[in-house]
Design an enzyme around this catalytic site. Structure first.
Site, PDB file in Angstrom:
ATOM      1  N   ASP A 165       0.800  -1.229   0.000  1.00 13.08           N
ATOM      2  CA  ASP A 165       0.000   0.000   0.000  1.00 13.08           C
ATOM      3  C   ASP A 165       0.830   1.275   0.000  1.00 13.08           C
ATOM      4  O   ASP A 165       0.419   2.302   0.540  1.00 13.08           O
ATOM      5  CB  ASP A 165      -0.978   0.010   1.198  1.00 13.08           C
ATOM      6  CG  ASP A 165      -1.818  -1.235   1.241  1.00 13.08           C
ATOM      7  OD1 ASP A 165      -2.169  -1.741   0.160  1.00 13.08           O
ATOM      8  OD2 ASP A 165      -2.124  -1.724   2.348  1.00 13.08           O
ATOM      9  N   GLY A 222      -4.523  -4.514  -3.638  1.00 14.82           N
ATOM     10  CA  GLY A 222      -5.538  -3.478  -3.830  1.00 14.82           C
ATOM     11  C   GLY A 222      -4.820  -2.214  -4.246  1.00 14.82           C
ATOM     12  O   GLY A 222      -4.113  -1.624  -3.447  1.00 14.82           O
ATOM     13  N   GLN A 259       2.047  -6.212  -3.330  1.00 15.96           N
ATOM     14  CA  GLN A 259       2.590  -6.361  -1.974  1.00 15.96           C
ATOM     15  C   GLN A 259       3.940  -5.626  -1.857  1.00 15.96           C
ATOM     16  O   GLN A 259       4.114  -4.621  -2.521  1.00 15.96           O
ATOM     17  CB  GLN A 259       2.725  -7.840  -1.586  1.00 15.96           C
ATOM     18  CG  GLN A 259       1.402  -8.540  -1.365  1.00 15.96           C
ATOM     19  CD  GLN A 259       0.754  -9.025  -2.650  1.00 15.96           C
ATOM     20  OE1 GLN A 259       1.398  -9.653  -3.480  1.00 15.96           O
ATOM     21  NE2 GLN A 259      -0.515  -8.740  -2.823  1.00 15.96           N
TER      22      GLN A 259
HETATM   23  P1  GDP Z   1      -0.711   0.199  -3.525  1.00 19.20           P
HETATM   24  O1  GDP Z   1      -1.288  -1.068  -3.003  1.00 19.20           O
HETATM   25  O2  GDP Z   1       0.759   0.300  -3.270  1.00 19.20           O
HETATM   26  O3  GDP Z   1      -1.057   0.470  -4.950  1.00 19.20           O
HETATM   27  O4  GDP Z   1      -1.372   1.373  -2.671  1.00 19.20           O
HETATM   28  P2  GDP Z   1      -2.926   1.524  -2.287  1.00 19.20           P
HETATM   29  O5  GDP Z   1      -3.643   2.011  -3.483  1.00 19.20           O
HETATM   30  O6  GDP Z   1      -3.423   0.308  -1.604  1.00 19.20           O
HETATM   31  O7  GDP Z   1      -2.831   2.627  -1.163  1.00 19.20           O
HETATM   32  C1  GDP Z   1      -2.294   3.883  -1.394  1.00 19.20           C
HETATM   33  C2  GDP Z   1      -3.390   4.950  -1.121  1.00 19.20           C
HETATM   34  O8  GDP Z   1      -2.796   6.228  -1.042  1.00 19.20           O
HETATM   35  C3  GDP Z   1      -4.419   5.037  -2.212  1.00 19.20           C
HETATM   36  O9  GDP Z   1      -5.665   5.378  -1.645  1.00 19.20           O
HETATM   37  C4  GDP Z   1      -3.896   6.168  -3.102  1.00 19.20           C
HETATM   38  O10 GDP Z   1      -4.938   6.840  -3.791  1.00 19.20           O
HETATM   39  C5  GDP Z   1      -3.286   7.085  -2.077  1.00 19.20           C
HETATM   40  N1  GDP Z   1      -2.107   7.829  -2.512  1.00 19.20           N
HETATM   41  C6  GDP Z   1      -1.114   7.453  -3.369  1.00 19.20           C
HETATM   42  N2  GDP Z   1      -0.151   8.399  -3.412  1.00 19.20           N
HETATM   43  C7  GDP Z   1      -0.551   9.373  -2.569  1.00 19.20           C
HETATM   44  C8  GDP Z   1       0.052  10.611  -2.137  1.00 19.20           C
HETATM   45  O11 GDP Z   1       1.136  10.988  -2.538  1.00 19.20           O
HETATM   46  N3  GDP Z   1      -0.655  11.343  -1.221  1.00 19.20           N
HETATM   47  C9  GDP Z   1      -1.858  10.954  -0.737  1.00 19.20           C
HETATM   48  N4  GDP Z   1      -2.460  11.737   0.163  1.00 19.20           N
HETATM   49  N5  GDP Z   1      -2.449   9.802  -1.113  1.00 19.20           N
HETATM   50  C10 GDP Z   1      -1.790   9.030  -1.999  1.00 19.20           C
HETATM   51  P1  IMO Z   2      -0.874  -4.302  -2.202  1.00 15.13           P
HETATM   52  O1  IMO Z   2      -0.417  -4.810  -3.532  1.00 15.13           O
HETATM   53  C1  IMO Z   2      -0.960  -4.758   2.095  1.00 15.13           C
HETATM   54  C2  IMO Z   2      -0.960  -8.836   3.654  1.00 15.13           C
HETATM   55  C3  IMO Z   2      -2.190  -9.321   4.378  1.00 15.13           C
HETATM   56  C4  IMO Z   2      -1.549 -10.270   5.377  1.00 15.13           C
HETATM   57  C5  IMO Z   2      -0.427 -10.908   4.556  1.00 15.13           C
HETATM   58  C6  IMO Z   2      -0.777 -12.246   3.931  1.00 15.13           C
HETATM   59  O2  IMO Z   2      -2.155  -3.572  -2.220  1.00 15.13           O
HETATM   60  O3  IMO Z   2       0.229  -3.531  -1.556  1.00 15.13           O
HETATM   61  P2  IMO Z   2      -2.290 -12.969   1.875  1.00 15.13           P
HETATM   62  O4  IMO Z   2      -3.753 -12.757   1.624  1.00 15.13           O
HETATM   63  O5  IMO Z   2      -1.416 -12.367   0.830  1.00 15.13           O
HETATM   64  O6  IMO Z   2      -1.940 -14.400   2.156  1.00 15.13           O
HETATM   65  O7  IMO Z   2      -2.003 -12.171   3.258  1.00 15.13           O
HETATM   66  O8  IMO Z   2      -0.114  -9.977   3.528  1.00 15.13           O
HETATM   67  N1  IMO Z   2      -1.187  -8.331   2.294  1.00 15.13           N
HETATM   68  C7  IMO Z   2      -1.144  -7.023   1.976  1.00 15.13           C
HETATM   69  N2  IMO Z   2      -0.962  -5.940   2.741  1.00 15.13           N
HETATM   70  N3  IMO Z   2      -1.079  -4.621   0.773  1.00 15.13           N
HETATM   71  C8  IMO Z   2      -1.216  -5.706  -0.023  1.00 15.13           C
HETATM   72  O9  IMO Z   2      -1.204  -5.627  -1.361  1.00 15.13           O
HETATM   73  C9  IMO Z   2      -1.300  -6.983   0.580  1.00 15.13           C
HETATM   74  N4  IMO Z   2      -1.461  -8.239   0.102  1.00 15.13           N
HETATM   75  C10 IMO Z   2      -1.371  -9.050   1.163  1.00 15.13           C
HETATM   76  O10 IMO Z   2      -2.863  -8.266   5.016  1.00 15.13           O
HETATM   77  O11 IMO Z   2      -0.969  -9.549   6.422  1.00 15.13           O
HETATM   78 MG    MG Z   3      -2.808  -1.704  -1.740  1.00 17.21          MG
END
Ligand code: GDP
Ligand code: IMO
Ligand code: MG
Length: 428
Positions: free
Chosen positions: A13, A40, A223
């Site tokens: 994330d 996600g 991840q």
């Molecule tokens: P990913 O799994 O690495 O693609 O990240 P996620 O999408 O799960 O989580 C990142 C969150 O932060 C999302 O809701 C993005 O829209 C938001 N985001 C990404 N870059 C920035 C940033 O520079 N500032 C802020 N405030 N939000 C950001």
């Molecule tokens: P993105 O790509 C954050 C975490 C789960 C759990 C562990 C194992 O959005 O960064 P799993 O279902 O993979 O067997 O769960 O890994 N986890 C993540 N945490 N971002 C993700 O994906 C994750 N995918 C798995 O919460 O701790």
């Molecule tokens: Mg994510």
């Protein structure tokens, strides 16, 4: 023309999806190489918000092809659902392909993941319950079902029968739950194969040809390194290799073909699920970071745990990945915090000061971070588009990270939108 790899450096994330989306506009290929719909990735395209799980985050802007490569575990129903979601929003999907070698997440994988997580006295990892671990287990045990098997009725029948024999005995005898009927899933997965057959291809041949032809190829990690099966906080990890090394086995391309290794880190740290988190903040400030940063899981909706930036773990992650370009995201979220802490060392339970990450997950729970304190800034930085526009203390924060890691930050993200970037060096 070149290859680019985008990977997460913390616990997921970090904003990989946003960065991949931006970079994909100039890519001939965007390739997912590990993980599954446990990911996600949030991408904003103007007013429209997309949350992508299995589809590469490049799907919205990539003018070329989007590949789900062999190292990914594919829930085909989740795949079809996501395809129809983006189509409903007017986006194309005819450029998305899946490797014949990718393994299929079957309903029994999801049940096994769920039963384990809910088992009293078990090791609750806090998984996404998407069947990721059990599917990779079957792959390694050489009993998995691959995408190509969905196209062969005899092979599919035999594989499902063999798997159900063992899985049903586990469900019924150990978990005391009902088993799965062969007919229930055989017909369904055969039909799925027919629906998807135009997308199921040999991706490694095409990718190697594209490398040879000098195309722009972006490999997109899901991840992150601290969730890596080998180098993360085992067992509180996912079941794949979200490292740059994972690209080679996960997409079938040689290590010599990988050039720009881009590591994405948040300006602070978050984690979803269980496991150690040395710099975690269980206080008002942690709550504020969660609120301002909107730190809720994009896949499960769970609140993300929040804490200070941890350079000890980040150094571990950049070392394993060989990162040569850093991206720092969500710097805007730190605005208004008077004093910012960054962990640069750990104090072990016997008082030793160390500056490297440990393989002993149980010990990590008792390690205390040793912090350096930097002055914060009050300005809203979400409108900054050049590095010079950042307040002096925000620049100092970035440069502190660069000095510690010995790697340049090439992009600073200051908001979720596509345009909210400070690009210090054009890579493409
Ligand atoms: P990913 O799994 O690495 O693609 O990240 P996620 O999408 O799960 O989580 C990142 C969150 O932060 C999302 O809701 C993005 O829209 C938001 N985001 C990404 N870059 C920035 C940033 O520079 N500032 C802020 N405030 N939000 C950001
Ligand atoms: P993105 O790509 C954050 C975490 C789960 C759990 C562990 C194992 O959005 O960064 P799993 O279902 O993979 O067997 O769960 O890994 N986890 C993540 N945490 N971002 C993700 O994906 C994750 N995918 C798995 O919460 O701790
Ligand atoms: Mg994510």
């Amino acid at each position: 023309m070149a290859t680019y790899v985008v990977v997460g450096l913390q616990y997921g994330d970090e904003g990989k999806g946003k960065i991949t989306d931006v970079l994909s506009a100039k890519s001939d290929y965007v390739v997912r190489f590990q993980g599954g719909d446990n990911a996600g990735h949030t991408v904003y395209a103007g007013e429209e918000k997309f949350v992508l799980h299995l589809l590469p985050s490049g799907v919205l802007q990539c003018p070329g092809k989007c590949i789900i490569a062999n190292g990914v575990v594919v829930n085909p129903k989740a795949f079809m659902h996501e395809i129809s979601q983006i189509e409903e929003k007017g986006m194309r999907s005819d450029h998305v392909f899946i490797s014949r070698r990718a393994h299929v997440i079957m309903p029994y994988h999801i049940l096994l993941d769920t039963y384990r997580e809910e088992e009293e006295g078990g090791t609750q990892i806090g998984t996404t319950k998407k069947g990721i671990g059990p599917c990779y287990e079957d792959k390694i045990a050489r009993v998995g079902i691959r995408m190509v098997d969905l196209l062969n009725p005899e092979v599919l029948a035999e594989k499902i029968r063999k798997n159900l024999k063992i899985k049903n005995s586990l469900f019924e005898k150990y978990f005391e739950k009902p088993g799965i009927e062969f007919e229930e899933i055989y017909k369904e997965f055969l039909e799925i194969g027919q629906k998807l057959k135009h997308r199921i291809v040999d991706t490694e041949v095409e990718l190697n040809q594209a490398i040879h032809d000098g195309k722009n190829i972006l490999f997109e990690g899901a991840q992150a390194l601290m969730l890596d099966i080998d180098f993360g906080t085992y067992p509180y990890v996912t079941s794949s290799s979200p490292s740059t090394g994972g690209v080679c086995t996960g997409a079938g391309v040689p290590p010599t073909s990988l050039q720009n290794l881009i590591g994405v880190a948040k300006a602070y740290t978050t984690r979803v699920g269980n496991g150690p988190f040395p710099t975690e903040l269980n206080d008002e400030l942690g709550e504020k970071m969660r609120k301002v940063g909107q730190e809720f899981g994009a896949t499960t909706g769970r609140p993300r745990r929040t804490g200070w930036l941890d350079l000890v773990s980040l150094k571990h992650a950049t070392m394993i990945n060989g990162i040569n370009n850093l991206v720092i995201t969500k710097l805007d979220v730190l605005s208004g915090i008077p004093s910012l802490k960054i962990a640069t060392k750990y104090k072990t339970e016997d008082g030793k000061i160390i500056d490297y990450f440990t393989s002993s997950t149980t010990k990590l729970y008792n390690y205390e971070p040793v912090y350096e304190e930097l002055e914060g800034w009050n300005e809203d930085i979400s409108h900054a588009r050049t590095y010079e526009e950042l307040p002096a203390n925000a620049k100092k924060y970035i440069e502190f990270i660069e000095d510690y890691l010995g790697i340049n930050v090439y992009l600073v993200s200051v908001g979720p939108e596509r345009s909210q970037n400070i690009i210090r060096k054009e890579l493409f």
